[in-house]
Design an enzyme around this catalytic site. Structure first.
Site, PDB file in Angstrom:
ATOM      1  N   ASN A 144      10.927   2.270   1.077  1.00  0.00           N
ATOM      2  CA  ASN A 144      10.393   1.298   1.532  1.00  0.00           C
ATOM      3  C   ASN A 144      10.435  -0.152   1.444  1.00  0.00           C
ATOM      4  O   ASN A 144       9.973  -1.201   2.308  1.00  0.00           O
ATOM      5  CB  ASN A 144       8.317   1.392   1.983  1.00  0.00           C
ATOM      6  CG  ASN A 144       8.174   2.410   2.701  1.00  0.00           C
ATOM      7  OD1 ASN A 144       8.813   3.239   4.293  1.00  0.00           O
ATOM      8  ND2 ASN A 144       7.446   2.922   3.214  1.00  0.00           N
ATOM      9  N   GLY A 154       1.041  -1.104   0.246  1.00  0.00           N
ATOM     10  CA  GLY A 154       0.070  -0.031   0.200  1.00  0.00           C
ATOM     11  C   GLY A 154       0.861   1.285   0.260  1.00  0.00           C
ATOM     12  O   GLY A 154       0.355   2.348   0.010  1.00  0.00           O
ATOM     13  N   ASP A 155       2.316   1.188   0.427  1.00  0.00           N
ATOM     14  CA  ASP A 155       3.093   2.406   0.338  1.00  0.00           C
ATOM     15  C   ASP A 155       4.315   2.107  -0.140  1.00  0.00           C
ATOM     16  O   ASP A 155       4.784   2.230   0.191  1.00  0.00           O
ATOM     17  CB  ASP A 155       3.298   3.168   1.852  1.00  0.00           C
ATOM     18  CG  ASP A 155       4.038   4.786   1.555  1.00  0.00           C
ATOM     19  OD1 ASP A 155       3.906   5.073   0.695  1.00  0.00           O
ATOM     20  OD2 ASP A 155       4.203   4.944   3.089  1.00  0.00           O
ATOM     21  N   LEU A 156       4.583   1.147  -1.155  1.00  0.00           N
ATOM     22  CA  LEU A 156       5.931   0.163  -1.344  1.00  0.00           C
ATOM     23  C   LEU A 156       6.152   1.557  -2.846  1.00  0.00           C
ATOM     24  O   LEU A 156       6.889   1.140  -3.310  1.00  0.00           O
ATOM     25  CB  LEU A 156       5.319  -1.016  -2.316  1.00  0.00           C
ATOM     26  CG  LEU A 156       6.291  -1.682  -2.416  1.00  0.00           C
ATOM     27  CD1 LEU A 156       6.576  -2.533  -0.895  1.00  0.00           C
ATOM     28  CD2 LEU A 156       5.597  -2.520  -3.570  1.00  0.00           C
ATOM     29  N   TRP A 157       6.503   2.776  -2.238  1.00  0.00           N
ATOM     30  CA  TRP A 157       8.249   3.449  -3.216  1.00  0.00           C
ATOM     31  C   TRP A 157       9.286   2.725  -2.558  1.00  0.00           C
ATOM     32  O   TRP A 157       9.585   1.978  -1.590  1.00  0.00           O
ATOM     33  CB  TRP A 157       7.719   4.674  -2.350  1.00  0.00           C
ATOM     34  CG  TRP A 157       8.359   5.248  -1.559  1.00  0.00           C
ATOM     35  CD1 TRP A 157       7.429   4.933  -0.019  1.00  0.00           C
ATOM     36  CD2 TRP A 157       9.276   5.699  -0.551  1.00  0.00           C
ATOM     37  NE1 TRP A 157       8.169   5.686   1.176  1.00  0.00           N
ATOM     38  CE2 TRP A 157       9.288   5.885   0.768  1.00  0.00           C
ATOM     39  CE3 TRP A 157      10.645   6.686  -1.418  1.00  0.00           C
ATOM     40  CZ2 TRP A 157      10.440   6.931   1.700  1.00  0.00           C
ATOM     41  CZ3 TRP A 157      11.470   6.781  -0.546  1.00  0.00           C
ATOM     42  CH2 TRP A 157      11.300   7.330   0.478  1.00  0.00           C
TER      43      TRP A 157
END
Length: 254
Positions: free
Chosen positions: A163, A157-160
């Site tokens: 991370n 969900g916040d896989l930049w």
């Protein structure tokens, strides 16, 4: 074991507990590695430290393969919270709506794009005229134009790129905003913020879960969410990028 402690005296209720629940849910999938939670309390979370390793193409390939397995573990529905977690959800420091739907497009628009786009207007990073373009793109997405028969995936969900950490034993994920979503959203976020060895990550992913035809064309659709989040609090340039992605979405749908 060395650990990392994150603390916020002003943390909203459930802030660190939501992170811990997301980490546990992703770990239960048995796919991509996630940094282990050592302890969590309302204003503090302690997580194992990931030692620095070399960012190799082999590690990237293996991470892509394992990420596909995490996604395949699935979720009850689009927008589903980590199993057993009934509190709020967050991405970064921003709360995410707890909306669910059996249709991906409807969930994505109402829970992951429009709330943040509207906040971007309040922040002065998106104009009202630009919001109208984003809304038009969202109407197209909500109509089901990009829905398919893929079941909800268990996504980070916040896989930049920041991370995913390359450690001695391979890639380890941190700081999730985990929920039931579309697998292509995680991959689009990796693309947006420049993950190392992205082509090898994608190759590894496709070695166990071939992506659907046209997935690269749909990247702007799946970038609407992270761009809206960043436009809400990280500057005007993200508002400009959000409108660009919205126009690309409309062009793809036409």
């Amino acid at each position: 074991m060395e650990t990392v402690v994150k603390e916020r005296a002003d943390a909203p209720p459930g802030f660190y507990e939501a992170e811990a629940a997301g980490i546990g849910w992703l770990a239960e999938a048995g796919g991509a590695a996630v940094a282990r939670v050592v302890a969590v309390s309302p204003c503090r979370i302690e997580i194992e430290r990931v030692a620095q390793g070399r960012a190799t193409t082999d590690a990237a390939h293996d991470f892509g393969r394992d990420l596909a397995r995490t996604h395949a573990a699935g979720a009850a529905t689009f927008g589903a919270s980590p199993e057993g977690w009934h509190g709020p959800l967050f991405i970064g420091r921003r709360e995410m709506p707890r909306n669910e739907s059996t249709a991906w497009g409807e969930f994505y628009v109402t829970g992951r794009v429009l709330p943040f786009a509207e906040s971007a207007v309040s922040a002065g990073n998106l104009t009202r005229a630009e919001l109208a373009v984003v809304r038009e793109a969202c109407d197209t997405v909500a109509s089901g134009r990009f829905d398919d028969d893929a079941p909800p995936s268990r996504i980070h969900g916040d896989l930049w790129g920041g991370n995913i950490l390359f450690g001695p034993r391979g890639v380890v994920m941190i700081d999730p905003a985990a929920h039931g979503g579309h697998a292509e959203t995680d991959l689009a976020m990796l693309s947006l913020f420049g993950a190392q060895h992205l082509t090898h990550i994608i190759d590894g992913y496709q070695s166990v879960a071939p992506l659907r035809t046209g997935w690269m064309d749909r990247v702007p659709v799946h970038q609407l969410h992270p761009l809206a989040v960043h436009a809400a609090g990280h500057g005007r340039s993200y508002g400009v990028a959000l409108v660009r992605a919205a126009r690309a979405t409309l062009s793809l749908a036409s």
